[in-house]
Every structure is written in structure tokens, then in C-alpha cells.
Design an enzyme around this catalytic site. Sequence first.
Site, PDB file in Angstrom:
ATOM      1  N   SER A 244       0.812  -1.205   0.000  1.00 34.49           N
ATOM      2  CA  SER A 244       0.000   0.000   0.000  1.00 34.49           C
ATOM      3  C   SER A 244       0.857   1.272   0.000  1.00 34.49           C
ATOM      4  O   SER A 244       1.746   1.394  -0.825  1.00 34.49           O
ATOM      5  CB  SER A 244      -0.949  -0.081   1.189  1.00 34.49           C
ATOM      6  N   HIS A 385      -7.697  -5.705  -0.171  1.00 32.88           N
ATOM      7  CA  HIS A 385      -6.465  -4.936   0.008  1.00 32.88           C
ATOM      8  C   HIS A 385      -5.763  -5.420   1.278  1.00 32.88           C
ATOM      9  O   HIS A 385      -6.219  -5.147   2.387  1.00 32.88           O
ATOM     10  CB  HIS A 385      -6.877  -3.461   0.152  1.00 32.88           C
TER      11      HIS A 385
HETATM   12  C1  GCU Z   1      -5.393   4.757   1.592  1.00 33.38           C
HETATM   13  C2  GCU Z   1      -4.795   5.527   0.455  1.00 33.38           C
HETATM   14  C3  GCU Z   1      -3.955   4.648  -0.463  1.00 33.38           C
HETATM   15  C4  GCU Z   1      -2.965   3.853   0.339  1.00 33.38           C
HETATM   16  C5  GCU Z   1      -3.684   3.125   1.469  1.00 33.38           C
HETATM   17  C6  GCU Z   1      -2.760   2.390   2.441  1.00 33.38           C
HETATM   18  O1  GCU Z   1      -6.369   3.893   1.101  1.00 33.38           O
HETATM   19  O2  GCU Z   1      -5.829   6.170  -0.243  1.00 33.38           O
HETATM   20  O3  GCU Z   1      -3.259   5.419  -1.408  1.00 33.38           O
HETATM   21  O4  GCU Z   1      -2.251   2.976  -0.471  1.00 33.38           O
HETATM   22  O5  GCU Z   1      -4.402   4.048   2.254  1.00 33.38           O
HETATM   23  O6  GCU Z   1      -1.615   2.723   2.591  1.00 33.38           O
HETATM   24  O7  GCU Z   1      -3.286   1.487   3.113  1.00 33.38           O
END
Ligand code: GCU
Length: 404
Positions: A244, A385
Amino acid sequence: MAQAEANYDESKVPEFKLPDPLVTFNGKKIKNVKQWEKKRRPELLHFFTENFYGEVPGELKIDDVHLIEESENALNGKAHRKQVVLSFKKDNHTLDYTMLIYLPKNVEKAPLFLAYDFLGNHTITKDPEIVISEAWVADKPSLGIINNQLTEQSRGVRCDRWPVEKIVEAGYGLAVIYYGEVDPDKNDMTDGIHPFFYVDDQEQPANNEWGAIAAWSWGLGRALDYLETDADVDASKVIVFGHSRLGKTALWAGATDQRFAAVISNNSGCGGAALSKRRFGETIARINRSFPHWFCNNFKNYSNNEQTLPVDQHELIALIAPRPVYVASAEEDRWADPKGEFLSALYATPVFELYGKKGISQQEMPPVNQPLLNTVSYHIRTGEHNVKDYDWEQYIRWADMFVK
Ligand code: GCU
């Protein structure tokens, strides 16, 4: 997780033309590695530095390394564990961050995965010896994280993301750092590593200077400086991994520091592996609004203005060539735009081919849970995710093929 206001309709993706990584900003065709390395790679790196992640404003070396804990008997005797504090000093500033390192006992100099964790090193296993970070953390009452403090209650809560035993049994080391020790993840540029380079009463970096992602990437580079001095590690085989926002960080670390042997981007999304010009899921405007501190200020020029960008994220991946890079998506993680992540890996491929390496050789996304394993690799797994055992199984298999 899907979020409101974002486009998730493939038919509403705007038309766009992707820049060719093998044509310079002046329109010259790049025909070989020499031209790529002399002309195109530097101009792309410069553009991403000045307009996305920001320059690191100065040099700073590790001032002191302190081994605070060590055991030859970690993970039921399978691993050698060390906890090492790296200290930095400049003028009246000091910063310490702790690396937790597990190494396989049966390997003399181990290849190693280097990564940040989101919630403190003590969350990655139930190991009671892992020191709990005192750094700032965003509250998460469900995990007992209140008043921005980590406590015993969160020990081991992220075990599911870190199959430490499997990694060690496969002959790899694992080194992790709590990212908040390098720069707390909040919109405040007066804490963490940023102020080390301020002059007078400066309170934030210049428009082309580092945001948090570049600061975290910098921290990974200094971790590698340390690993180069650790006789138990093969520092020429350090694979930088991130999930992420930390996947964005791993990509930038790999692009800017060519000592990293390979890079893994797990669900990195917008500003990571996903193409910006698709405007699918999270967009530049959204990320700049929600996380104004992640990129340099110049990046705000591209909020709702992707069409004027002379680059896209496939060229960030190309900066890692010829070193192996793995881009991974998750089916339900539409916010991160799995297709945009796949296309980045695909369109970065010509640069890897210049070096005689194999990248993605099919135009279509592979079905779920069917990895494409080459120097440039890609998979989309079922589920949300996150980082799953499935992901790590592929990373280890790929590292065995292309790094070990
Ligand atoms: C949020 C953000 C993303 C990121 C994510 C994370 O969803 O919008 O860009 O990758 O957090 O780091 O879990």
C-alpha cells in the site's frame, strides 16, 4: 476497499496517450542500454523527483549503530534475531529507528526482505522479546492503540501479514522497521527526519523537496547502509517490499537506490504502481487531498490534471530495470486499480527487454491467482487490500528464481 466519488466504471476511463519510456522528452528514440542510462533514465528520475516524491535536501549518514538485543534461539531455534537501533544526529536534531532482523541459522550470508511495518515491529509476530516502539502512531482503538501509543495489547496483531517462519525456512532474512519512527504519518512536517535539513525557522520542505514517501524511502536506504556492514546478510541481495503506501515507498526506494536487488509492490495503487492517467479508483486529486504530506508540493499541480503529465507510473517501474520487480494486486482492491497496476508492469517491459530481461509478454491481465513470473512479475489474487500468505508464497518463489 472501494470508496465513494471514485470512478469504477471501465467505460468512463478517459482516453489518454501513455508516454513511451523509450522516447525522450525531446522526442528522441532510445535504442540501447547506454542511451537509456545516460539520457532517458536520468530525465525520468529527475521528473519524478521534482514533481512527485521530492528531493532529499542533503546527505546524512548513520551516526551510531546499537545492537540492543540478540538471540540465537528465536522462532523455536530456527532463527537468529537481532534488534538494531540506527541513530542520526545533526545540529540539535536526533532520530533513532529500530530494525528487527530475523535470519535463517543455516545460511551464512542471507538474502533478505527489507520492509516497513504499519503498527510497530512487535505486531509482526507474537515473539515477546520484540521491543515496542514509543513513536507516534495513529489511534486504532480496536487494537488497543489509543493516545497515539503502542502497547502490549497489539503484540502479534499483524502476524497474518508476516509469515516470518516461512520466510526464514526458505533461506531468507527479514528486516522490518516501524515507518512512524522515520517520519510519523501525519500532515506535520516538523517531526521525523524532515526538520534535519531546515534552515532558520523553516517548517516545511520546499515545493520540490521530500514528502513522507521520499522520507520513508530514504530510511530504507540508510537501513541498507547498515545491512552492508552486517556480516550475516548478503547486502547485494536485499529485496525491498512494501504494502500500500509502503508499496509506493518501496518502488521509490528501488528507483532511487540501485543497490536494492529487487522490489515488491503489494497493492501500492495511486502514486505507486497504478497508472494515474486512467483516473480509476483513487486519483491524484484524492490522494493529495487525503494525504497532503505524502508527496512533494509540486505534485498538487497534477490534481485533476493528469493529462498534462509527461510521465506515468510505468516509467517509475522502468526506473528499477534491469532489477526484478513484482507488482501485485488484489481483486477487491479497486481503489488501487488492479488493471492500472498490471498495465504499468506491461508498459515498463520494453525497458527491461533492452537489457535482455523478460517482463510481461501478454496484453491481457492474467486470471486471478495465476502469477506471471519473470523479471517483471505480476499477479492479482482473490480477496481484499491486504498482504496474504498467497502473496508471500509467490514472492518467495520469484525471489528463488530471480534473486537468490
Ligand atoms: C489509503 C490511500 C492509499 C494507500 C492506502 C494504504 O487507502 O488512499 O493510497 O495505499 O491508504 O496505505 O493502506
